[in-house]
Design a protein around this motif. Sequence first.
Motif, mmCIF file in Angstrom:
data_model
loop_
_atom_site.group_PDB
_atom_site.id
_atom_site.type_symbol
_atom_site.label_atom_id
_atom_site.label_comp_id
_atom_site.label_asym_id
_atom_site.label_seq_id
_atom_site.Cartn_x
_atom_site.Cartn_y
_atom_site.Cartn_z
ATOM 1 N N SER A 109 38.555 -44.588 -6.041
ATOM 2 C CA SER A 109 38.232 -45.551 -7.107
ATOM 3 C C SER A 109 36.770 -45.953 -7.025
ATOM 4 N N GLU A 110 36.326 -46.228 -5.805
ATOM 5 C CA GLU A 110 34.951 -46.668 -5.613
ATOM 6 C C GLU A 110 33.986 -45.548 -6.020
ATOM 7 N N SER A 111 34.304 -44.322 -5.621
ATOM 8 C CA SER A 111 33.431 -43.190 -5.951
ATOM 9 C C SER A 111 33.343 -42.953 -7.449
ATOM 10 N N LEU A 112 34.454 -43.175 -8.155
ATOM 11 C CA LEU A 112 34.471 -42.901 -9.595
ATOM 12 C C LEU A 112 34.147 -44.147 -10.407
ATOM 13 N N ASN A 113 34.028 -45.286 -9.727
ATOM 14 C CA ASN A 113 33.889 -46.595 -10.372
ATOM 15 C C ASN A 113 34.967 -46.785 -11.427
ATOM 16 N N CYS A 114 36.193 -46.586 -10.990
ATOM 17 C CA CYS A 114 37.341 -46.667 -11.900
ATOM 18 C C CYS A 114 38.520 -47.116 -11.050
ATOM 19 N N ASP A 115 39.085 -48.280 -11.339
ATOM 20 C CA ASP A 115 40.149 -48.830 -10.482
ATOM 21 C C ASP A 115 41.452 -48.041 -10.657
ATOM 22 N N LEU A 116 41.866 -47.334 -9.596
ATOM 23 C CA LEU A 116 43.089 -46.532 -9.655
ATOM 24 C C LEU A 116 44.195 -47.155 -8.814
ATOM 25 N N ARG A 173 44.321 -53.130 6.794
ATOM 26 C CA ARG A 173 43.787 -54.137 5.860
ATOM 27 C C ARG A 173 42.476 -54.677 6.413
ATOM 28 N N TYR A 174 41.412 -54.510 5.642
ATOM 29 C CA TYR A 174 40.085 -54.957 6.086
ATOM 30 C C TYR A 174 39.759 -56.330 5.525
ATOM 31 N N LEU A 175 40.135 -56.523 4.268
ATOM 32 C CA LEU A 175 39.635 -57.691 3.536
ATOM 33 C C LEU A 175 40.737 -58.253 2.655
ATOM 34 N N ASP A 176 40.780 -59.572 2.533
ATOM 35 C CA ASP A 176 41.688 -60.195 1.568
ATOM 36 C C ASP A 176 40.952 -60.296 0.231
ATOM 37 N N THR A 177 41.340 -59.427 -0.680
ATOM 38 C CA THR A 177 40.558 -59.324 -1.923
ATOM 39 C C THR A 177 40.709 -60.553 -2.811
ATOM 40 N N THR A 178 41.737 -61.371 -2.545
ATOM 41 C CA THR A 178 41.880 -62.580 -3.367
ATOM 42 C C THR A 178 40.825 -63.605 -2.996
ATOM 43 N N LYS A 179 40.092 -63.352 -1.904
ATOM 44 C CA LYS A 179 39.095 -64.317 -1.439
ATOM 45 C C LYS A 179 37.666 -63.917 -1.789
ATOM 46 N N VAL A 180 37.538 -62.980 -2.714
ATOM 47 C CA VAL A 180 36.211 -62.564 -3.187
ATOM 48 C C VAL A 180 36.207 -62.627 -4.716
ATOM 49 N N GLN A 228 24.751 -53.904 -5.736
ATOM 50 C CA GLN A 228 25.938 -54.384 -6.423
ATOM 51 C C GLN A 228 27.048 -54.409 -5.397
ATOM 52 N N SER A 229 28.062 -55.191 -5.688
ATOM 53 C CA SER A 229 29.201 -55.213 -4.794
ATOM 54 C C SER A 229 29.832 -53.831 -4.820
ATOM 55 N N ARG A 230 30.391 -53.398 -3.698
ATOM 56 C CA ARG A 230 31.002 -52.074 -3.671
ATOM 57 C C ARG A 230 32.412 -52.150 -4.219
ATOM 58 N N GLY A 231 32.634 -53.061 -5.116
ATOM 59 C CA GLY A 231 33.942 -53.192 -5.737
ATOM 60 C C GLY A 231 34.061 -52.276 -6.924
ATOM 61 N N VAL A 232 35.231 -52.260 -7.511
ATOM 62 C CA VAL A 232 35.500 -51.403 -8.640
ATOM 63 C C VAL A 232 35.943 -52.271 -9.794
ATOM 64 N N ARG A 233 35.118 -52.360 -10.817
ATOM 65 C CA ARG A 233 35.468 -53.137 -11.988
ATOM 66 C C ARG A 233 36.029 -54.501 -11.613
ATOM 67 N N GLY A 234 35.286 -55.195 -10.780
ATOM 68 C CA GLY A 234 35.647 -56.565 -10.460
ATOM 69 C C GLY A 234 36.619 -56.718 -9.314
ATOM 70 N N ARG A 235 37.124 -55.607 -8.799
ATOM 71 C CA ARG A 235 38.084 -55.713 -7.701
ATOM 72 C C ARG A 235 37.427 -55.188 -6.427
ATOM 73 N N THR A 236 37.422 -55.988 -5.386
ATOM 74 C CA THR A 236 36.815 -55.563 -4.125
ATOM 75 C C THR A 236 37.871 -54.834 -3.293
ATOM 76 N N PRO A 237 37.540 -53.667 -2.752
ATOM 77 C CA PRO A 237 38.549 -52.908 -1.999
ATOM 78 C C PRO A 237 39.095 -53.683 -0.792
ATOM 79 N N GLU A 238 40.378 -53.495 -0.560
ATOM 80 C CA GLU A 238 41.033 -54.217 0.533
ATOM 81 C C GLU A 238 41.009 -53.411 1.835
#
Lengths: 274, 409
Positions: free
Chosen positions: B271-278, A135-142, B59-69
């Motif tokens: 997910s990040e590569s496809l920009n699609c949250d899987l 686990r790298y990041l707590d995604t609920t905090k972004v 842009q954030s390296r997140g996927v559709r509003g979700r940042t990878p954990e």
Amino acid sequence: MTRSFILSAGIGDPALADPAMAGEILSAAEAAGVDLLLLGRNDSLLFDPQVIAAWAAPRVSRVGLVPLVSSRIAHPFHVARSLSAIDYLSGGLLGWAPVAQGGSAAQLADMVRATRALWDGWDDDCLIIDKASGRYLDTTKVRASNYVGTHYAVRGPVNAMRPKQGHPVLVCDAASPFAVPGIDVVIAAEGQAFPAAARRLLRVDAGADMAALTARFSAGEIDGLHIELTHPAAELARIGKALAPLTQGRPAAGTLRERLGLPLSLRNIHEEIA
Amino acid sequence: MPRPIHLWAFLQGIGHYPSGWRHPGAEPEGVFTMDYYARVGRLVEKGRFDAIVFGDQLQSRGVRGRTPEHLAMPTLDPMALLSAIASVTQHVGLVNTLSTTYWSPEGLAERFATMDRMSGGRAGWNIVTTAHPDTAPNFGDEELPEKSQRYKMAAQTVAQAQAIWRERNAALGPSPQARPVFVQAGQSGDGRDFAASIAEAIFCSAPTIEEGIAFRNDMRARVAAAGRDPDAVRIMPGLSFILAETEAAAIAKDQAILDLADEALCIEYLSESLNCDLTGFDPAGPIPVDHILSQTCFPKADIGRALEKPAAIGLPLGKFASGYVRTPRGHNVFRGTASQLANMMIQWVDAGACDGFTLQPAYMPGELEIFVEEVVPILQAAGVLRTEYPGSTLRETMGLPRWPADMAA
Ligand SMILES: Cc1cc2nc3c(=O)[nH]c(=O)nc-3n(C[C@H](O)[C@H](O)[C@H](O)COP(=O)(O)O)c2cc1C
């Protein structure tokens, strides 16, 4: 608690964009006990103050680096990222002085608000970085900031960390004011009204009578001085000596916020203050 | 004299493998500290590399509003990092990526001019047009301008920046290189033509020596057609590497790093590569092809083709994602000993597949340290890598012609 005197100096000379000169000026500022070194001049920017601040970051141990950030050319997404990085690289010694440079005061205020909103998209404790669990990041905090102002619309989140100090120290020049809550330091000339801020600095020139000004600090009228430099190395040496009774023995460690006695994190400053 | 090999270090984040941050030799906290960058900057200089290169995203390296954990995504602004590294190094070039779509000519011209001065002439500009659709809302737009439009804007922005540099150099005296070294990384026809018109160095992906030769020949022909000297352009494909005492040990080490990429991490990477949250799908279940094709913003035909076979044989999503992570970003991935790597590099350059390599260590800083300690001396002994820097500017280091002082070219 004893109040700490704040010594601020400003330099807009293009000589600052010469690494040998910049190195000398930084050493002189360290030796003189400078707390805030404003980089750039309001009327014209002959260099990019953020690049100078980043370059200076590995070379300072106490001087707070305060690049002027011009809303005429700076976009909040770029500003938020760049200042966050410099704050980390300097070990939390960053401030910023937004200036309009011919643009409108409304745009300037909007740039400050949008930049803060981007920083606030990340919580202070969002990183986990646990190799064992992966686990790298707590995604609920972004969160996306979804900032929509009069001049800028910035969705976020910004792809950079929240700055080390939460928000770098916000410095406002009374000559180029911006209407946002929570200004940390304000600089005003003699006879100019001080906008609301946590700390008030009087703008003087390097030839001013430091002893007389010291009395005004002791009387609680001001928290320190801001001196615009024209011959930086020589003036810094002289000012350092003249103000030594006030500047010696102050805390030298910690982030700029800690040293100036300003709260460390200003998350969601709009809601807290409004 | 053998042909020289140019080395760049691509030091984004915590290494090239998505699981690299979990390796015992990785220092993921380091990427937020000056000490780490000072150490890495000096290491690269010890290895006599031409330059450090940072990519950049707006842009954030997140996927559709979700940042990878599970992915080590948060980074620091590359221009600030390179300016700070300039302060603690003397020779290594500093190549920063800035978008011509989302930077004003004034802002970027000022930034690079200051950087060229503060680094003593070591600034380079990787000129990109920004391809990710999530960037637009960060700049108040709904959508990215269409690609050929972005390349038109790029040509305009570069011309405007040159005009600003000309003015500033006249007013303040020229910065050491007068303007940064121009770098480009376009792959499409439009991108290649744009590179041919201005680039002094080109970053690309070339997974095999044949693809490297084809790309370099194509680019040299385009550069010549644009009326420029092909020998004044360096082609620098990406090269990821895993080094060990024996080839078998390197393969085992590679496997161990890949094993650190558990299914959760692999699905986030995909997910990040496809920009699609899987991340909401069952890893043991089928690949959600329809969902991917309806969500992704990248070319649907290409992605559809890539998914066809694994979906047809019923490969579970988790397994597919794990396989995907093994071929990070289409670059050449080398596993073997230091001397095998050195030989491979010499072979590629001799064959005309490239002029050097953009090294992408699998994890940082451990793998880069091994390269500098073990591969660099072999290249130096073979006479293909300098033992001292020839001058102080990036253009001198890369053996590129000086930019005319009047910047008329
Ligand atoms: C090896 C490589 C690295 C790239 N790095 C970046 C980058 O860091 N930031 C960015 O915005 N684009 C980057 N790009 C994208 C290109 O600059 C270009 O915008 C993109 O490939 C789309 O144009 P094209 O269709 O001509 O290739 C990179 C491309 C390649 C091939």
